[in-house]
Write a protein that holds these residues in place. Structure first.
Motif, PDB file in Angstrom:
ATOM      1  N   GLU A  11       0.676  -1.233   0.073  1.00 21.20           N
ATOM      2  CA  GLU A  11      -0.098   0.137  -0.038  1.00 21.20           C
ATOM      3  C   GLU A  11       1.007   1.190   0.082  1.00 21.20           C
ATOM      4  OE1 GLU A  11      -2.774   2.123  -1.010  1.00 21.20           O
ATOM      5  OE2 GLU A  11      -3.201  -0.072  -0.907  1.00 21.20           O
ATOM      6  N   ALA A  15       0.669   3.968  -2.849  1.00 23.45           N
ATOM      7  CA  ALA A  15       0.438   5.588  -2.315  1.00 23.45           C
ATOM      8  C   ALA A  15       1.560   6.275  -3.172  1.00 23.45           C
ATOM      9  CB  ALA A  15       0.607   5.623  -1.153  1.00 23.45           C
ATOM     10  N   GLU A  18       0.686   6.626  -6.743  1.00 24.43           N
ATOM     11  CA  GLU A  18      -0.226   7.639  -6.901  1.00 24.43           C
ATOM     12  C   GLU A  18       0.072   8.901  -6.839  1.00 24.43           C
ATOM     13  OE1 GLU A  18      -4.880   7.775  -5.238  1.00 24.43           O
ATOM     14  OE2 GLU A  18      -3.445   6.510  -4.307  1.00 24.43           O
ATOM     15  N   GLY A  46      -0.500   1.523  -8.500  1.00 17.01           N
ATOM     16  CA  GLY A  46      -0.809   3.010  -7.783  1.00 17.01           C
ATOM     17  C   GLY A  46      -0.664   3.951  -9.012  1.00 17.01           C
TER      18      GLY A  46
END
Length: 152
Positions: A11, A15, A18, A46
């Protein structure tokens, strides 16, 4: 000088990607370099999220399809060069893809000369669940200072 990040989970890797996606536009090439399982496809997931690819579309490695295309605010072309020869890379039409969207390439050390990445992202193991991710940005008008990505 590369930006250096430590990711402790998939994750966190998503992130980071992203956030990078907010800096991308059509014509940008993102070169990914790292061992198998180092987080390259997770990073692309992402990027896809940041580029507005609908959440119901699952981003997977194009190891056998070679290219996956995803719709978003800018089309995302996910390319995997692991299983193909340099001659086959030439036939993929990367320049045409770049004219339409963002192109992210796994195993980018196999890119032909003449294609200049805007970003080079290197993935290194730092532990079982940790990765060091180095992000380097280059001018869109020319190759990285050390030449093509090969040997990186």
């Amino acid at each position: 000088m590369p930006e250096i990040y430590k990711s402790r989970s998939p994750e966190e890797t998503r992130a980071l990607a992203e956030a990078l996606a907010q800096r991308l536009s059509a014509g940008d090439l993102v070169a990914l370099i790292g061992d198998l399982g180092s987080g390259k496809t997770t990073f692309v997931q992402g990027l896809a999220r940041g580029l507005g690819v609908p959440p119901e579309i699952y981003v997977t490695s194009p190891s056998f399809t070679l290219v996956n295309e995803y719709p978003g605010r800018v089309p995302l072309f996910h390319v995997d060069l692991y299983r193909i020869s340099p001659e086959e890379v030439e036939d993929l039409g990367l320049s045409e893809m770049l004219s339409q969207g963002v192109v992210v390439v796994e195993w980018a050390e196999r890119l032909p000369e003449g294609l200049s990445p805007r970003f080079v992202v290197r993935f290194k193991y730092a532990g079982e669940n940790e990765r060091i991710i180095e992000l380097e940005e280059y001018d869109r008008k020319g190759p990285p200072p050390e030449g093509p990505v090969k040997g990186a």
